[in-house]
Design an enzyme around this catalytic site. Structure first.
Site, short mmCIF file in Angstrom:
data_model
loop_
_atom_site.label_atom_id
_atom_site.label_comp_id
_atom_site.label_asym_id
_atom_site.label_seq_id
_atom_site.Cartn_x
_atom_site.Cartn_y
_atom_site.Cartn_z
N GLU B 65 7.62 13.80 2.34
CA GLU B 65 7.25 12.96 0.83
C GLU B 65 5.81 13.04 0.36
O GLU B 65 4.75 13.22 1.38
CB GLU B 65 7.71 11.61 1.57
CG GLU B 65 8.62 11.02 0.72
CD GLU B 65 8.60 9.49 1.42
OE1 GLU B 65 7.12 8.86 1.09
OE2 GLU B 65 9.12 8.78 1.90
N ASP B 76 1.94 -0.86 -2.94
CA ASP B 76 1.28 0.47 -2.25
C ASP B 76 0.29 -1.12 -1.56
O ASP B 76 -0.72 -2.02 -1.70
CB ASP B 76 0.46 0.82 -2.47
CG ASP B 76 1.75 2.12 -2.07
OD1 ASP B 76 2.26 2.47 -1.51
OD2 ASP B 76 1.97 3.21 -3.20
#
Lengths: 443, 288
Positions: B65, B76
């Site tokens: 990823e 995040d």
């Protein structure tokens, strides 16, 4: 420093006359046009019906959030849809607005300002007289009532200038709910009085150091906290931005400003104003005063963005005048960004306008041309700030001073019988340190 | 995976069936789960992050990823946020991430690559051109964090040949699952914790309860991320799911090797790849 001689330089007399003539001609045409019924339904029946089921105003708005946040948004949407149909909710909110906030706020005919500008009659919608000193409290009280209905036991909020933080901390004190306010570390530094106020009111102020440590980062941090604490926490957003239903919900709760203004103007003048002006950061005070006038096509609506050091300088907070459409904080709207789609820093002397986006409904109203979006620089706002203080005995918030700067430009170009209303969204006590600094005065 | 489009000149040839589906099928045949390490493109600089990307398959990565840096990564935690800030400072862009993919594809035709990022850089790039360039560069799948299924028409109409990987959260309602799964391909990314990346660890019992719920609704492979940090946790993840995504703990290893100015040191690449190796051992030993 030009801003600090204590007055405003009037435009050269010749330019003023030319402008006034041009405007009168224009105005006469517009007035003639609106007195006739619309020839056909080329426009939608109402501009006040948005958003659609997707939370969109035209192409703007929506629910651009991670899956992790979707349940939170859905829960708020469902709770709001139920609350807005509940007359008891409305009654309780109106009671608080009247007896706790002190509404209705007056519509003040600013006679000295009017005479000074020599054109349209200037009226000030006195939102700065609300409890906590700004319009923010209108939507906060309703949202905290909603949070209680939802059974939430903790409130979070983001704040830039600190006005929304203070309003949220106030409502949380009143309803005995723990409150955490996320505030960019940069803003904590430049808005010390409001930080202290929030703490006095019992709120915890969380200084956000991530990203650029300003309002947008405070909003990111509040969203992050909310994702992790969805069970017990309500996020009280301060402006008409964020994922649906916030832009609609905050607008609906702020529309009390425009509803009152409309009634008051009709009562005093027997007609609607010609122009309504309001400063725009995220745009909650502007949506609040504009929305009830959207279908009155004879009323010109003007939003004033913060031009900072000037749009061409790049150091501004004018999402519409100096930005482009994109997605941030859950909605599609005009944003300040570079060509790679990275969000750029906003700049304004007013911390409350220092945000790189604008509410999605404003983006739509701009694109369909219903609202005109102009901009005022830091120095124009500083001049307006001082002029209002001296002529009307009202110290306006620096945010509101941006709107006033537009009135100062526009009123002299309008006929004497015309009416211009400024939404004076907040008081300027919180800004005296910033203004003193710019005037070179130590306090 | 949609139909395969004709390949433009100078572009990577598409793999029939798609690399992601083929890789999961192969792993299933081998009876083991997938390790999917994450790296932020350009963190801390383009050369170092390229070297880490190149070395990952050799260290045991089954899929990779690649994070595309964004100024406002609202989903995040601090570790990935700071990685993004270092990457932006080093000149990281969406175009830069695509260039890394093209470079990688010169010597690796089979390891699936997934771009993970936020919508705004894609809108600025132009969604149609973005999807074209993804196909051409050899990207296999997309995770667009802030584009839920309700808003997928911003990109999905242009994404033929690319897997659209959807997130499912612990709070995703049963009634919402069909919406989330509609149009999903490649694999399902299960967010193991209620929160942001890298802040808590996934609980094995919670996972054991959650994964069957998703399996009942889809035949797509399920990977677990957001709360997987150690080889032990990665092993637990692939005992109930088909893959484990590890991001924050690898970024923490990287950060530990940077000098005072935040620059890579000679040990940076090796340290991160050693971390990948340890996770791979955990994953490979999980079902023994």
């Amino acid at each position: 420093m030009g801003c600090c001689d204590g007055g405003v330089t009037p435009p050269p007399p010749q330019a003023k006359t030319l402008l006034a003539r041009a405007f009168r001609a224009n105005h006469a045409r517009e007035t003639a046009a609106v007195n006739k019924p619309l020839p056909n339904a080329s426009r939608p029946n109402s501009l006040r019906s948005g958003p659609d089921a997707r939370g969109r105003f035209g192409d703007f708005g929506g629910r651009f959030v991670a899956e992790t946040l979707m349940p939170n948004i859905t829960e708020v949407q469902e709770a709001y849809d139920a609350a807005r149909k509940d007359p008891e909710f409305d009654r309780e909110w109106r009671r608080l607005l009247k007896d706790y906030v002190g509404r209705p706020s007056p519509l003040w005919f600013a006679e000295r300002l009017t005479n000074h500008l020599g054109g349209a009659k200037v009226y000030l919608k006195r939102e700065e007289l609300n409890h906590t000193g700004a319009h923010k409290i209108n939507a906060v009280l309703a949202q905290i009532m909603l949070a209680r209905r939802m059974g939430k036991t903790r409130i979070i909020a983001e704040t830039g200038a600190g006005q929304h933080g203070v309003a949220t901390a106030t409502a949380c004190a009143l309803f005995d709910l723990p409150c955490t306010v996320f505030m960019g570390a940069t803003d904590v530094e430049r808005q010390k009085p409001n930080v202290f106020r929030m703490k006095l009111l019992g709120a915890e102020v969380n200084a956000v150091t991530s990203g650029s440590a300003t309002l947008k980062d405070a909003m990111n941090e509040a969203l992050r906290y909310w994702v992790a604490n969805v069970q017990d926490t309500y996020y009280c957003i301060g402006t008409v931005a964020g994922p649906a239903p916030y832009p609609q919900m905050v607008r609906d709760f702020q529309s009390v400003i425009g509803d009152e203004t409309r009634e008051q103007c009709l009562a005093i003048e027997g007609r609607l104003p010609d122009v309504v002006v309001c400063a725009v950061g995220g745009g909650s005070s502007a949506m609040g005063i504009f929305h009830p006038f959207l279908d009155d096509s004879e009323v010109k609506l003007v939003g004033v963005e913060a031009a900072g050091h000037g749009i061409e300088s790049g150091a501004h907070a004018a999402a519409i005048n100096g930005g482009s459409p994109g997605v941030l904080h859950g909605n599609k709207t005009y944003l300040l960004q570079d060509r790679h789609g990275q969000i750029t820093e906003a700049h304004s002397i007013s911390a409350g306008l220092d945000y790189p986006g604008i509410g999605p409904e404003h983006s739509w109203l701009h694109e369909i041309g219903r609202v005109e979006y102009t901009a005022a620089t830091d120095s124009e706002a500083l001049e307006a700030f001082q002029l209002c203080s001296k002529l009307e005995g009202i110290i306006p918030a620096l945010e509101s001073a941006h709107g006033l700067a537009e009135v100062i430009k526009r009123a002299p170009t309008m006929p004497k019988e015309s009416i211009i209303v400024l939404n004076l969204s907040g008081r300027g006590d919180k800004d005296i340190f910033t203004v003193a600094h710019h005037m070179g005065v130590e306090i | 995976m949609g139909e395969t489009l004709p390949t433009a000149e100078g572009c990577i040839e598409p793999v029939p069936g798609g690399r992601i589906a083929r890789r999961f099928a192969k792993l299933r045949a081998e009876g083991r789960g997938a390790l999917m390490p994450f790296l932020e493109a350009y963190d801390p600089d383009p050369a170092t992050s390229m070297a880490i990307l190149r070395g990952m398959p050799g260290a045991g990565a089954d899929l990779i990823e690649i994070g595309v840096p964004f100024t406002d990564p609202a989903a995040d935690g601090p570790t990935v946020q700071k990685a993004g800030q270092r990457a932006l400072k080093a000149g990281g862009t969406l175009a830069g991430a695509l260039a890394m993919v093209r470079d990688f594809r010169r010597d690796d035709e089979s390891t699936p690559l997934v771009l993970m990022g936020y919508l705004n850089p894609i809108l600025a790039y132009g969604p149609e051109r973005f999807c074209e360039d993804c196909r051409c560069s050899g990207v296999d799948g997309l995770i667009i964090v802030d584009m839920p299924p309700e808003e997928a028409d911003e990109v999905q109409p242009f994404a033929q040949g690319l897997d659209m990987i959807r997130l499912v959260a612990p709070t995703t309602l049963e009634s919402r699952l069909p919406t989330v799964l509609d149009g999903a391909s490649g694999f399902i990314y299960y967010v193991a914790i209620t929160g942001i990346t890298g802040t808590r660890s996934a609980d094995a019992a919670d996972l054991a309860a959650a994964i069957p719920r998703i399996r009942a609704a889809t035949d797509l492979p399920v990977a677990i991320g957001f709360g997987v940090r150690t080889p032990q946790q990665a092993a637990e993840a692939v005992q109930v799911a088909d893959g484990a995504v590890v991001a924050s703990s690898l970024i923490e290893i990287l950060v530990g090797t940077l000098d005072e100015e935040g620059r890579a040191t000679p040990g940076t690449v090796r340290a991160v790849l050693d971390g990948v190796r340890a996770l791979a051992e955990g994953v490979r030993g999980a079902r023994d």
